[in-house]
Design a protein around this motif. Sequence first.
Motif, PDB file in Angstrom:
ATOM      1  N   ALA A 121       0.889  -1.153   0.000  1.00  0.00           N
ATOM      2  CA  ALA A 121       0.000   0.000   0.000  1.00  0.00           C
ATOM      3  C   ALA A 121       0.922   1.196   0.000  1.00  0.00           C
ATOM      4  CB  ALA A 121      -0.873  -0.003   1.240  1.00  0.00           C
ATOM      5  N   ASN A 122       0.539   2.212  -0.683  1.00  0.00           N
ATOM      6  CA  ASN A 122       1.414   3.349  -0.875  1.00  0.00           C
ATOM      7  C   ASN A 122       1.965   3.885   0.444  1.00  0.00           C
ATOM      8  OD1 ASN A 122       1.750   6.483  -1.275  1.00  0.00           O
ATOM      9  ND2 ASN A 122       1.984   5.479  -3.249  1.00  0.00           N
ATOM     10  N   TYR A 123       3.256   4.048   0.486  1.00  0.00           N
ATOM     11  CA  TYR A 123       3.945   4.508   1.685  1.00  0.00           C
ATOM     12  C   TYR A 123       3.360   5.818   2.195  1.00  0.00           C
ATOM     13  CZ  TYR A 123       7.932   6.419   4.334  1.00  0.00           C
ATOM     14  OH  TYR A 123       8.742   6.983   5.274  1.00  0.00           O
ATOM     15  N   LEU A 124       3.136   6.730   1.269  1.00  0.00           N
ATOM     16  CA  LEU A 124       2.602   8.024   1.666  1.00  0.00           C
ATOM     17  C   LEU A 124       1.240   7.880   2.316  1.00  0.00           C
ATOM     18  CD1 LEU A 124       3.413  10.164  -1.445  1.00  0.00           C
ATOM     19  CD2 LEU A 124       4.407  10.393   0.806  1.00  0.00           C
ATOM     20  N   VAL A 125       0.407   7.054   1.714  1.00  0.00           N
ATOM     21  CA  VAL A 125      -0.941   6.910   2.244  1.00  0.00           C
ATOM     22  C   VAL A 125      -0.904   6.303   3.638  1.00  0.00           C
ATOM     23  CG1 VAL A 125      -3.156   5.785   1.890  1.00  0.00           C
ATOM     24  CG2 VAL A 125      -1.957   6.764  -0.036  1.00  0.00           C
ATOM     25  N   ARG A 126       0.013   5.371   3.859  1.00  0.00           N
ATOM     26  CA  ARG A 126       0.106   4.777   5.195  1.00  0.00           C
ATOM     27  C   ARG A 126       0.578   5.796   6.217  1.00  0.00           C
ATOM     28  NH1 ARG A 126       3.947   0.269   5.337  1.00  0.00           N
ATOM     29  NH2 ARG A 126       4.896   1.169   3.494  1.00  0.00           N
ATOM     30  N   MET A 127       1.552   6.610   5.817  1.00  0.00           N
ATOM     31  CA  MET A 127       2.037   7.648   6.727  1.00  0.00           C
ATOM     32  C   MET A 127       0.925   8.624   7.026  1.00  0.00           C
ATOM     33  SD  MET A 127       4.811   7.149   7.825  1.00  0.00           S
ATOM     34  CE  MET A 127       6.398   6.456   7.588  1.00  0.00           C
TER      35      MET A 127
ATOM     36  N   PHE B  50      -6.109   0.089   7.942  1.00  0.00           N
ATOM     37  CA  PHE B  50      -7.505  -0.057   8.323  1.00  0.00           C
ATOM     38  C   PHE B  50      -8.181   1.305   8.350  1.00  0.00           C
ATOM     39  CE2 PHE B  50     -11.150  -1.840  10.142  1.00  0.00           C
ATOM     40  CZ  PHE B  50     -11.545  -1.098  11.248  1.00  0.00           C
ATOM     41  N   ALA B  51      -7.483   2.293   8.920  1.00  0.00           N
ATOM     42  CA  ALA B  51      -8.055   3.634   8.997  1.00  0.00           C
ATOM     43  C   ALA B  51      -8.276   4.193   7.595  1.00  0.00           C
ATOM     44  CB  ALA B  51      -7.126   4.558   9.797  1.00  0.00           C
ATOM     45  N   VAL B  52      -7.296   4.042   6.744  1.00  0.00           N
ATOM     46  CA  VAL B  52      -7.406   4.567   5.383  1.00  0.00           C
ATOM     47  C   VAL B  52      -8.575   3.930   4.658  1.00  0.00           C
ATOM     48  CG1 VAL B  52      -6.312   4.510   3.123  1.00  0.00           C
ATOM     49  CG2 VAL B  52      -5.021   5.276   5.086  1.00  0.00           C
ATOM     50  N   VAL B  53      -8.656   2.605   4.735  1.00  0.00           N
ATOM     51  CA  VAL B  53      -9.733   1.920   4.025  1.00  0.00           C
ATOM     52  C   VAL B  53     -11.088   2.331   4.602  1.00  0.00           C
ATOM     53  CG1 VAL B  53     -10.767  -0.326   3.567  1.00  0.00           C
ATOM     54  CG2 VAL B  53      -8.309  -0.029   3.368  1.00  0.00           C
ATOM     55  N   PRO B 240       2.789  11.504 -11.865  1.00  0.00           N
ATOM     56  CA  PRO B 240       2.375  10.174 -11.428  1.00  0.00           C
ATOM     57  C   PRO B 240       1.550  10.262 -10.150  1.00  0.00           C
ATOM     58  CG  PRO B 240       4.750  10.473 -11.178  1.00  0.00           C
ATOM     59  CD  PRO B 240       4.239  11.688 -11.838  1.00  0.00           C
ATOM     60  N   LEU B 241       0.821   9.221  -9.906  1.00  0.00           N
ATOM     61  CA  LEU B 241      -0.158   9.224  -8.822  1.00  0.00           C
ATOM     62  C   LEU B 241       0.473   9.510  -7.468  1.00  0.00           C
ATOM     63  CD1 LEU B 241      -3.151   8.826  -8.858  1.00  0.00           C
ATOM     64  CD2 LEU B 241      -2.821   6.444  -8.325  1.00  0.00           C
ATOM     65  N   SER B 242       1.628   8.899  -7.190  1.00  0.00           N
ATOM     66  CA  SER B 242       2.221   9.064  -5.862  1.00  0.00           C
ATOM     67  C   SER B 242       2.598  10.512  -5.609  1.00  0.00           C
ATOM     68  CB  SER B 242       3.438   8.162  -5.698  1.00  0.00           C
ATOM     69  OG  SER B 242       4.260   8.237  -6.827  1.00  0.00           O
ATOM     70  N   VAL B 243       3.026  11.224  -6.628  1.00  0.00           N
ATOM     71  CA  VAL B 243       3.397  12.619  -6.437  1.00  0.00           C
ATOM     72  C   VAL B 243       2.145  13.462  -6.186  1.00  0.00           C
ATOM     73  CG1 VAL B 243       4.564  14.603  -7.462  1.00  0.00           C
ATOM     74  CG2 VAL B 243       5.388  12.317  -7.925  1.00  0.00           C
ATOM     75  N   ARG B 244       1.066  13.128  -6.870  1.00  0.00           N
ATOM     76  CA  ARG B 244      -0.184  13.844  -6.627  1.00  0.00           C
ATOM     77  C   ARG B 244      -0.694  13.611  -5.216  1.00  0.00           C
ATOM     78  NH1 ARG B 244      -3.715  15.511 -11.252  1.00  0.00           N
ATOM     79  NH2 ARG B 244      -4.618  16.325  -9.360  1.00  0.00           N
ATOM     80  N   ILE B 245      -0.550  12.382  -4.762  1.00  0.00           N
ATOM     81  CA  ILE B 245      -0.968  12.085  -3.395  1.00  0.00           C
ATOM     82  C   ILE B 245      -0.165  12.930  -2.420  1.00  0.00           C
ATOM     83  CG2 ILE B 245      -0.983  10.307  -1.611  1.00  0.00           C
ATOM     84  CD1 ILE B 245      -1.616   8.285  -3.689  1.00  0.00           C
ATOM     85  N   GLY B 261      -5.726   5.432  -2.071  1.00  0.00           N
ATOM     86  CA  GLY B 261      -4.875   4.505  -1.327  1.00  0.00           C
ATOM     87  C   GLY B 261      -5.470   3.108  -1.264  1.00  0.00           C
ATOM     88  N   THR B 262      -6.765   3.046  -1.017  1.00  0.00           N
ATOM     89  CA  THR B 262      -7.415   1.740  -0.953  1.00  0.00           C
ATOM     90  C   THR B 262      -7.334   1.038  -2.296  1.00  0.00           C
ATOM     91  OG1 THR B 262      -8.956   2.745   0.599  1.00  0.00           O
ATOM     92  CG2 THR B 262      -9.504   0.556  -0.229  1.00  0.00           C
ATOM     93  N   LEU B 263      -7.576   1.796  -3.359  1.00  0.00           N
ATOM     94  CA  LEU B 263      -7.520   1.187  -4.685  1.00  0.00           C
ATOM     95  C   LEU B 263      -6.124   0.679  -5.000  1.00  0.00           C
ATOM     96  CD1 LEU B 263      -9.694   3.693  -6.713  1.00  0.00           C
ATOM     97  CD2 LEU B 263     -10.229   1.307  -6.198  1.00  0.00           C
ATOM     98  N   MET B 264      -5.125   1.472  -4.610  1.00  0.00           N
ATOM     99  CA  MET B 264      -3.755   1.041  -4.874  1.00  0.00           C
ATOM    100  C   MET B 264      -3.441  -0.227  -4.091  1.00  0.00           C
ATOM    101  SD  MET B 264      -1.793   4.678  -4.818  1.00  0.00           S
ATOM    102  CE  MET B 264      -0.195   4.330  -5.495  1.00  0.00           C
ATOM    103  N   LEU B 265      -3.942  -0.282  -2.868  1.00  0.00           N
ATOM    104  CA  LEU B 265      -3.701  -1.462  -2.046  1.00  0.00           C
ATOM    105  C   LEU B 265      -4.321  -2.682  -2.698  1.00  0.00           C
ATOM    106  CD1 LEU B 265      -2.778  -2.776   0.576  1.00  0.00           C
ATOM    107  CD2 LEU B 265      -4.964  -2.145   1.572  1.00  0.00           C
ATOM    108  N   VAL B 266      -5.576  -2.532  -3.110  1.00  0.00           N
ATOM    109  CA  VAL B 266      -6.259  -3.670  -3.725  1.00  0.00           C
ATOM    110  C   VAL B 266      -5.548  -4.092  -5.000  1.00  0.00           C
ATOM    111  CG1 VAL B 266      -8.380  -4.358  -4.877  1.00  0.00           C
ATOM    112  CG2 VAL B 266      -8.491  -3.139  -2.717  1.00  0.00           C
ATOM    113  N   GLY B 267      -5.189  -3.096  -5.796  1.00  0.00           N
ATOM    114  CA  GLY B 267      -4.482  -3.401  -7.036  1.00  0.00           C
ATOM    115  C   GLY B 267      -3.185  -4.143  -6.778  1.00  0.00           C
ATOM    116  N   SER B 268      -2.419  -3.650  -5.797  1.00  0.00           N
ATOM    117  CA  SER B 268      -1.159  -4.317  -5.478  1.00  0.00           C
ATOM    118  C   SER B 268      -1.396  -5.729  -4.991  1.00  0.00           C
ATOM    119  CB  SER B 268      -0.411  -3.520  -4.413  1.00  0.00           C
ATOM    120  OG  SER B 268      -0.169  -2.218  -4.860  1.00  0.00           O
ATOM    121  N   LEU B 269      -2.419  -5.905  -4.185  1.00  0.00           N
ATOM    122  CA  LEU B 269      -2.731  -7.237  -3.677  1.00  0.00           C
ATOM    123  C   LEU B 269      -3.002  -8.205  -4.817  1.00  0.00           C
ATOM    124  CD1 LEU B 269      -5.035  -6.663  -0.580  1.00  0.00           C
ATOM    125  CD2 LEU B 269      -2.769  -7.682  -0.643  1.00  0.00           C
ATOM    126  N   VAL B 270      -3.781  -7.715  -5.767  1.00  0.00           N
ATOM    127  CA  VAL B 270      -4.096  -8.576  -6.910  1.00  0.00           C
ATOM    128  C   VAL B 270      -2.812  -8.982  -7.625  1.00  0.00           C
ATOM    129  CG1 VAL B 270      -5.169  -8.566  -9.182  1.00  0.00           C
ATOM    130  CG2 VAL B 270      -6.420  -7.671  -7.233  1.00  0.00           C
TER     131      VAL B 270
END
Lengths: 293, 294, 373
Positions: A121-127, B50-53, B240-245, B261-270
Amino acid sequence: MTHPESLPPRPARKERLWTWMLVPGTAWMSVFFVSALLLLIALSFGTTDALGNPRFGGTLDNVIGVFTPTYLRVIIRSLMYAVAASVICLVIAYPVAYAIARHGGRYKNALVALLVVPFFANYLVRMYGWQTLLSDESMLMTWLRHLGVSANFHILDTGAAVIGGLVYGYVVFMILPIYASLERMDGALIEAGRDLYGSSLRTFFTVTVPASRAGAYAGLALVFLPAMGDFISSQLLGGPDNLMVGNLIQEKFFAGQNWPLGAALTMALMVLLLICMFAYLRQTARDAKEARR
Amino acid sequence: MTTLVAAERELAAPQAPPAGRRKGSGMNRKPRFAIAVTVAFFVLLYLPIFAVVLFSFNTKKSLTVFEGWSLRWYQAFFNDAELTESLQTSLVVAAAAMVGSVVIGVLLAFGLVRARSRLGGAANVIMLIPLITPEIVTGVASLMLFKGVGLQPSLTTLMLAQTTFSISYVTVILRARVAELNPEVEQAAMDLGATRFQALRLVTLPVMWPAIMSAAILIFTIVFDDFVLAFFTSGVDPQPLSVRIYSAIRFGIQPSINAVGTLMLVGSLVLIAIALLIPRLFGRRGNSFDLFGG
Amino acid sequence: MRTPDVSRRRFLLGSAGVAALLAVPSCAYMTPKAQQAATKPVEPKIDGDLVYFNWADYVDPSVFEGFQNEYGVKVVQSNFDSMESMQAKLAAGNQYDIIFPSAQWVQKLVAANQLHTIDPSTLKNAPLIFDHYAYFADPWYDAKSGHSIPFSMYKTGIAWRKDKLGETLTGGWSDLWNETSKGRTFVLDDRDEVLGMLSLLLGYELNTAGDRELGNIVDRFRSLRPYLRGFSSDDYNNLLSGDAWMHQTWSGDMAALLWQAEDASIYGFEAPSQGTPINSDTYAIPINARHPGTALLFIDYMLRPENVEKNINYIGYPMPVHGTEGVYQELVADYPECTVTVADLARDLYFSNDSIAKTQARDAAYTEMKVGL
């Protein structure tokens, strides 16, 4: 086994093939990485022109500038934070890796997967998640205040929060190598240790830890080095007194418009890390020699 | 050192008790402390996720109070043309870096294991340095390089920088696998009439394939999530997405971040699930988690 | 009342940090288009659909609809998320009819001959601005407003928790040194804003870069550090979350606070008496626009008071159009000092485009302040 006569002599042609395979990678890395580093070093001695463009030069101003109290303080603080984070990671990693490696049983692989998943999960989002969890009006802090903690107590914007953030971000890199070492370890050694020493704790420190020290060293390198250059943890979780050298470097390159100074700072960071790495490499070389004895 | 030796001697002693499981004390006693730490650790590990999701489904913008279930932030994300452009950028860059680094990395892995020339030593060092270099240093250095030759930070520079960093990872992962290969199988193929290249293509590569795929997917995920390198070497359009975040976190457009963030997590999991299933699909013996165990 | 992503505009200020590496060096790389500077001002006539390029969510959708219906053209929208991003697209050759640069960027674009000339007398509603806000008739960033028309304005002040610190403060920048708020005070994570605030406090010119002045600024900031919880540009969220009881704040974010807070009345905003830095966005027509006439008509349409009022209510920023001030004042009735008045503008407290030497001197001072020896 094969008979010596049936083995064709290894032609020189085959040797060269493997050497040729090295070329694309080495060339690429030399062009895009090594030259970049050299450029970085060169630019440390440069200046900035009136338009804001960095220019090469021969001045020592930037390098000297790094050794002023302002920057040294931040560099030393970064060192302390990175060391603290590494030690804490080590202390956490051993029990976790040990529990999974030696007592995970069927679920070993699943547990390792569970360990690694958050990392994707994105490092930034976790932080950012931590920033939310630790903010003053969050459930956690409200609950702590119910328990009687002073209203002025806050976790965010402290050195502890930054170190915690570093630990959170890099602990996986400590756990995995130690896990790998422990997993490969011969369980009989531990049994023998218990026979010799009786206590689990002593066995742990006198048998398990030394046997897995290769993993521990790898983990330390994988945690300490990136932690030194980290700036996210400090920016999101830290306050004005918790600035790390990464934050300063970032500022020099963007708002500060002073690339040579940024380059000098980056170089100072690299040199510091090389010194630490040197100590680490000497130690591992020594260990390797002993092991061969 | 000496304690280890002592333990090993004890093991070799003829009066050693018979090997086998011993009930009660010894190996099978659960270390309560270690397990407690592990449980606490996993809880803390997953807490922010968990909080993010959870808050990605929040009806209100609040990040401290959960009001109700809603998909509005996901809708906002999909309606946001800029964000979806950024997502596209991230995917393209990750794919490019994956292809580039795997191709070069495979060659490098073979070269490092099998070449007998001095170039091997130099290549090894050059390949390892990025692994111990903090990303901020690689980012800064890459930026200097691109600007120095007159390249504006753009999609191209980002792809180049990410590929460079990824080569090290791929090589380290694949090198172990290549070292495990039995060169005699290739020899046998050549004895039977195959050329060197045919032997590699028909014998070695299929065996390597699961490892290569796993490395590729790992790299894709790493590059997709990467922030620091992208921050220094990407242009502004589109980011890129991470820089926007990162911008959003610093300057306050939060709620969609949780959805992203949740979508990225799910995508990575897949992707990881795919990476783990591939060895099994190819029927390779051994632990698919060797990837992580090293 | 809608809850827009008002904070989009913060990218303007934020991206200065995120991607400013393009800001000045890009001037060196920026190849001015081969066109001559247009000496003829644009004529207001329909010459095609409008290609619009702005921050996301910056104009009330019903205003677009009205324009489309009245003139029988379409509005084709694109968005940027930073000034640097806008500039990058322009430099790459994209053709837009209307863009919305900030004041500092208008100066840069005019200097590079990238904007059409606009004659305000061709705009029916221009007098609503220029007759009442003389400041914009000849602003520092665009001589005689020959290339841009002002769009919105905002200022930097102090926001605080009334329920914790009291209904009113003393009304000066020294309010930041508040004992009760010790450990809960934030300043913006922005060099110009922090240096600017201290310059105003000490009576210096806003963009000062003199050694002596910067030295004094650093010293004075040292006395603020014990009160400071952090540097952050996420002002309204820090206030909403309760981390901040006092925050150096952009006035535009007060509308966001208003729309998102459970109880907006617990917050207050003041414009310190020593002066508040101002900034503004503008309408401008790029030199390579395909339909500059339509763009000019669009500007005029947007300046109609009824449309201005709709936009004010949509994005929560004041606009320098006579007759619409009341709408904004009503919007921010809880924070009356958010309004940007003619008097505010007259003080000319804008952050300027600095020379490299000045920028580096200011940056060195800011670094010292941040590290806090």
